[in-house]
Design a protein around this motif. Structure first.
Motif, PDB file in Angstrom:
ATOM      1  N   CYS A 157       0.861  -1.187   0.000  1.00 52.57           N
ATOM      2  CA  CYS A 157       0.000   0.000   0.000  1.00 52.57           C
ATOM      3  C   CYS A 157       0.898   1.238   0.000  1.00 52.57           C
ATOM      4  O   CYS A 157       1.828   1.328   0.808  1.00 52.57           O
ATOM      5  CB  CYS A 157      -0.877  -0.029   1.244  1.00 52.57           C
ATOM      6  SG  CYS A 157      -1.697   1.528   1.623  1.00 52.57           S
ATOM      7  N   CYS A 202       0.707   2.782   3.791  1.00 49.65           N
ATOM      8  CA  CYS A 202       1.152   2.110   5.019  1.00 49.65           C
ATOM      9  C   CYS A 202       2.132   0.970   4.760  1.00 49.65           C
ATOM     10  O   CYS A 202       2.730   0.451   5.701  1.00 49.65           O
ATOM     11  CB  CYS A 202      -0.055   1.603   5.800  1.00 49.65           C
ATOM     12  SG  CYS A 202      -0.809   0.151   5.051  1.00 49.65           S
ATOM     13  N   CYS A 260      -5.299   0.180   6.285  1.00 52.23           N
ATOM     14  CA  CYS A 260      -5.631   1.608   6.468  1.00 52.23           C
ATOM     15  C   CYS A 260      -6.984   2.021   5.893  1.00 52.23           C
ATOM     16  O   CYS A 260      -7.291   3.203   5.868  1.00 52.23           O
ATOM     17  CB  CYS A 260      -4.481   2.517   6.016  1.00 52.23           C
ATOM     18  SG  CYS A 260      -4.029   2.441   4.297  1.00 52.23           S
ATOM     19  N   CYS A 297      -6.867  -1.652   0.986  1.00 47.70           N
ATOM     20  CA  CYS A 297      -5.844  -1.930   1.989  1.00 47.70           C
ATOM     21  C   CYS A 297      -6.532  -2.260   3.303  1.00 47.70           C
ATOM     22  O   CYS A 297      -7.136  -1.387   3.905  1.00 47.70           O
ATOM     23  CB  CYS A 297      -4.906  -0.738   2.162  1.00 47.70           C
ATOM     24  SG  CYS A 297      -3.762  -0.999   3.529  1.00 47.70           S
TER      25      CYS A 297
HETATM   26 ZN   LIG Z   1      -2.577   0.903   3.692  1.00 53.98          ZN
END
Ligand SMILES: [Zn+2]
Length: 270
Positions: A245, A248, A268, A265
């Motif tokens: 991602c 993150c 997040c 994701c």
């Molecule tokens: Zn993420």
């Protein structure tokens, strides 16, 4: 993939290069590409017709013609239109050719063959294509956080299919929905009616950002003149399963929601 940024780019090009010109003759190479009327009527009606205007509604291109008809074009997944010299060789996936003045063609092309055109008076077209049932346009200046909140609060379904439903909101395709939800940090599996005020603000901003940037970069496909758009089809997460991602670093997940490929994701997007 033809979503709103790609369709809007072509509509703007049509305004520049086709509005004011005449469709001299029409050649239907694949009769299945004409939704209505019959391919014969479509061809005979589209002879010596002046194009007065080009507009977009959801993913439809609507060309108003002198004499009160509207020509509607829908690109489906991978369709496109191109303005080319009449002498240029035809691709085998060409569905319809509109021969314009000045020895140029407007060619309707789709390698999958799903793209469609239709012709009729504005009211007949609106009825047959159900244009009046379409929700607010995401790119309309009147599309505010309040409008988004009102449209989502009506529905108890899962967020992603609700956002893809053009009767609720006109403007999001599969790719742009996943990217908007990633920008907003919202899980696509949430219930549409469950979003908090803060989440609605973030989702509204994400949708506007995806669409306006996509249009500013002229989409991901070729424009009317054959120039490749600079927007990236796989931008942050779309079709990037198992890659990190960009926010993150955890792996992007893939699943199907309502039959549609979905990327998000799990770390997040909540
Ligand atoms: Zn993420």
């Amino acid at each position: 993939m033809a979503e709103v940024p790609e369709v809007e780019t072509l509509v703007r090009d049509l305004r520049k290069a086709v509005v004011g010109r005449t469709i001299r003759e029409t050649e239907v190479l694949n009769p299945a590409a004409v939704r209505f009327p019959t391919a014969e009527e479509f061809t005979s009606s589209l002879t010596n017709r002046v194009v007065l205007d080009a507009q977009r509604r959801a993913k439809y291109m609507l060309l108003s013609l002198l004499g009160d008809d509207v020509l509607a074009i829908h690109l489906a997944l991978w369709g496109t239109i191109a303005l080319l010299p009449s002498t240029q060789a035809r691709l085998s996936e060409t569905l319809i050719i509109w021969h314009l003045d000045k020895d140029e063609d407007l060619r309707f092309i789709d390698k999958l063959g799903y793209a469609r055109a239709a012709l009729g008076p504005a009211d007949v077209l609106a009825e047959q294509l159900d244009l009046k049932s379409l929700g607010p346009e995401a790119l309309d200046p009147d599309f505010t956080v309040d409008v988004l909140a009102r449209q989502l609060s009506k529905r108890r379904g899962v967020l992603k299919p609700v956002l893809l439903n053009q009767r609720i909101l006109a403007g999001l395709g599969n790719r742009d929905t996943d990217e908007s939800l990633w920008l907003a940090g919202i899980d696509p599996r949430r219930s549409a009616a469950s979003l908090t005020g803060d989440e609605l603000v973030r989702l509204h901003a994400g949708i506007i950002q995806m669409l306006t940037e996509g249009i500013a970069l002229r989409g991901t496909q070729r424009d009317l003149f054959g120039r490749k758009g600079q927007a990236v089809h796989r931008r942050y997460i779309f079709e990037k399963a198992r890659q990190p991602c960009p926010r993150c670093g955890k792996r992007i997940a893939y699943l199907k929601i309502g039959g549609r490929n979905t990327f998000y994701c799990p770390n997040c997007q909540h």
